[in-house]
Motif scaffolding. Sequence first.
Motif, PDB file in Angstrom:
ATOM      1  N   ALA A  12       0.874  -1.250   0.034  1.00  0.00           N
ATOM      2  CA  ALA A  12       0.008   0.003  -0.057  1.00  0.00           C
ATOM      3  C   ALA A  12       0.906   1.332  -0.033  1.00  0.00           C
ATOM      4  N   GLN A  13       2.023   1.265   0.786  1.00  0.00           N
ATOM      5  CA  GLN A  13       2.978   2.221   0.818  1.00  0.00           C
ATOM      6  C   GLN A  13       3.482   2.401  -0.617  1.00  0.00           C
ATOM      7  N   ILE A  14       3.751   1.496  -1.059  1.00  0.00           N
ATOM      8  CA  ILE A  14       4.576   1.481  -2.538  1.00  0.00           C
ATOM      9  C   ILE A  14       3.584   2.072  -3.540  1.00  0.00           C
ATOM     10  N   GLU A  15       1.984   1.599  -3.305  1.00  0.00           N
ATOM     11  CA  GLU A  15       1.202   2.377  -4.198  1.00  0.00           C
ATOM     12  C   GLU A  15       1.040   4.031  -4.140  1.00  0.00           C
ATOM     13  N   SER A  16       1.234   4.335  -2.898  1.00  0.00           N
ATOM     14  CA  SER A  16       1.448   5.680  -2.637  1.00  0.00           C
ATOM     15  C   SER A  16       2.618   6.414  -3.124  1.00  0.00           C
ATOM     16  N   MET A  17       3.646   5.848  -3.263  1.00  0.00           N
ATOM     17  CA  MET A  17       4.863   6.222  -3.714  1.00  0.00           C
ATOM     18  C   MET A  17       4.544   6.287  -5.404  1.00  0.00           C
ATOM     19  N   ARG A  18       3.897   5.206  -6.066  1.00  0.00           N
ATOM     20  CA  ARG A  18       3.459   5.436  -7.287  1.00  0.00           C
ATOM     21  C   ARG A  18       2.763   6.723  -7.634  1.00  0.00           C
ATOM     22  N   LYS A  19       1.838   6.998  -6.856  1.00  0.00           N
ATOM     23  CA  LYS A  19       1.036   8.187  -7.013  1.00  0.00           C
ATOM     24  C   LYS A  19       2.017   9.244  -7.161  1.00  0.00           C
ATOM     25  N   ALA A  20       2.923   9.567  -6.081  1.00  0.00           N
ATOM     26  CA  ALA A  20       3.776  10.672  -6.027  1.00  0.00           C
ATOM     27  C   ALA A  20       4.705  10.696  -7.404  1.00  0.00           C
ATOM     28  N   GLY A  21       5.127   9.376  -7.745  1.00  0.00           N
ATOM     29  CA  GLY A  21       5.969   9.238  -8.948  1.00  0.00           C
ATOM     30  C   GLY A  21       5.300   9.636 -10.150  1.00  0.00           C
ATOM     31  N   ARG A  22       3.972   9.286  -9.946  1.00  0.00           N
ATOM     32  CA  ARG A  22       3.207   9.846 -11.474  1.00  0.00           C
ATOM     33  C   ARG A  22       2.985  11.400 -11.262  1.00  0.00           C
ATOM     34  N   VAL A  23       2.877  11.944 -10.499  1.00  0.00           N
ATOM     35  CA  VAL A  23       3.130  13.381 -10.393  1.00  0.00           C
ATOM     36  C   VAL A  23       4.399  13.939 -10.880  1.00  0.00           C
ATOM     37  N   VAL A  24       5.591  13.349 -10.370  1.00  0.00           N
ATOM     38  CA  VAL A  24       6.861  13.791 -10.713  1.00  0.00           C
ATOM     39  C   VAL A  24       7.009  13.553 -12.259  1.00  0.00           C
ATOM     40  N   ALA A  25       6.448  12.555 -12.817  1.00  0.00           N
ATOM     41  CA  ALA A  25       6.463  12.352 -14.297  1.00  0.00           C
ATOM     42  C   ALA A  25       5.723  13.099 -14.913  1.00  0.00           C
ATOM     43  N   SER A  26       4.652  13.561 -14.733  1.00  0.00           N
ATOM     44  CA  SER A  26       3.784  14.324 -15.462  1.00  0.00           C
ATOM     45  C   SER A  26       4.441  15.892 -15.150  1.00  0.00           C
ATOM     46  N   THR A  27       5.209  16.267 -14.050  1.00  0.00           N
ATOM     47  CA  THR A  27       5.756  17.487 -14.029  1.00  0.00           C
ATOM     48  C   THR A  27       6.797  17.829 -14.954  1.00  0.00           C
ATOM     49  N   VAL A 103       2.960  12.569  -2.017  1.00  0.00           N
ATOM     50  CA  VAL A 103       1.501  12.328  -1.723  1.00  0.00           C
ATOM     51  C   VAL A 103       1.351  11.468  -0.497  1.00  0.00           C
ATOM     52  N   ASP A 104       0.378  11.712   0.412  1.00  0.00           N
ATOM     53  CA  ASP A 104       0.166  11.055   1.292  1.00  0.00           C
ATOM     54  C   ASP A 104       1.199  10.755   2.332  1.00  0.00           C
ATOM     55  N   GLY A 105       2.445  11.502   2.238  1.00  0.00           N
ATOM     56  CA  GLY A 105       3.606  11.347   2.971  1.00  0.00           C
ATOM     57  C   GLY A 105       4.698  10.510   2.498  1.00  0.00           C
ATOM     58  N   TRP A 106       4.312  10.053   1.268  1.00  0.00           N
ATOM     59  CA  TRP A 106       5.169   9.166   0.608  1.00  0.00           C
ATOM     60  C   TRP A 106       6.004  10.054  -0.910  1.00  0.00           C
ATOM     61  N   HIS A 107       7.235   9.756  -1.235  1.00  0.00           N
ATOM     62  CA  HIS A 107       7.971  10.613  -2.025  1.00  0.00           C
ATOM     63  C   HIS A 107       8.159   9.916  -3.348  1.00  0.00           C
ATOM     64  N   VAL A 198      15.384  -6.430  -1.864  1.00  0.00           N
ATOM     65  CA  VAL A 198      14.308  -7.089  -1.548  1.00  0.00           C
ATOM     66  C   VAL A 198      12.882  -6.179  -1.744  1.00  0.00           C
ATOM     67  N   LYS A 199      11.905  -6.927  -1.659  1.00  0.00           N
ATOM     68  CA  LYS A 199      10.384  -6.257  -1.879  1.00  0.00           C
ATOM     69  C   LYS A 199      10.439  -5.345  -0.721  1.00  0.00           C
ATOM     70  N   GLY A 200       9.704  -3.981  -1.422  1.00  0.00           N
ATOM     71  CA  GLY A 200       9.585  -2.950  -0.535  1.00  0.00           C
ATOM     72  C   GLY A 200      10.533  -1.942  -0.407  1.00  0.00           C
ATOM     73  N   LEU A 201      11.673  -2.363  -0.998  1.00  0.00           N
ATOM     74  CA  LEU A 201      12.859  -1.402  -1.140  1.00  0.00           C
ATOM     75  C   LEU A 201      12.571  -0.760  -2.221  1.00  0.00           C
TER      76      LEU A 201
END
Length: 270
Positions: A12-27, A103-107, A198-201
Amino acid sequence: MFERGIEIKTPAQIESMRKAGRVVASTLDVLRGSAVAGITTAQLDAIAHDHIRSQGATSNFLGYHGFTGVICTSVNDQVVHGIPGTRVLRDGDIISIDCGAIVDGWHGDAATTVAIGEVPDEVTELMRVTEEALWRGIAAAHLGGRVSDISHAVETTVDAAGDYGIVEGYTGHGIGSAMHQPPNVPNYGKAGRGPKLVKGLALAVEPMVTLGAPDTRTLADDWTVVTTDGSWAAHYEHTFTLTDAGAWVLTAIDGGEARLAELGVPYGGH
């Protein structure tokens, strides 16, 4: 959860990082189209600021240890950490744009280098080599491997392409609930060393490559890093993670699927 100072994220935290990543990508996508001759680096910063806010995200650069921009704008011989200001981009320049969002505290954190109009062939090739090294580094990562597998792939890609300088004083890094976390991800070194993958890194990989010597110095503003010999530099960066299926580039619009396929690497996103 942290292991030896390394943060391991839940799905779930990786999903939040993906949301932040999409913002960076679109920017960065918006900024690629906006970086033209005649615009100032401060104007690019304002465009980035507006876009990040429009996506419901916040900047992780603005105010970071006193940094005054939402992006780093490094032109020509400036390697990294250039402060947006009155500099006007001119035809024949290159600019490295580093951008982050929360996004939601994740970078998320990524960078690209953009040519302004026509640039010499050697500069175009510098940019190509640096971006290729980034993707080769990500492609070298697999569950059970080691962080320096990435480092070694970056170095060997650059070395095989010609006589370039690999900046050693600045590295990639872990990322998650903070922008900069352990472990460091150098752009050189032998494979098979460092923390296990490892997974989650989540890691930000960011080669910085020069047309001349790799030596740098910091300007009087205490931020802008330039090459000591005045040679031009390129900088590319992506944030990625590994799943059971393969690599997932959180700051690429398509998750890195196309480039990973070109390299014959399994795609781990969705």
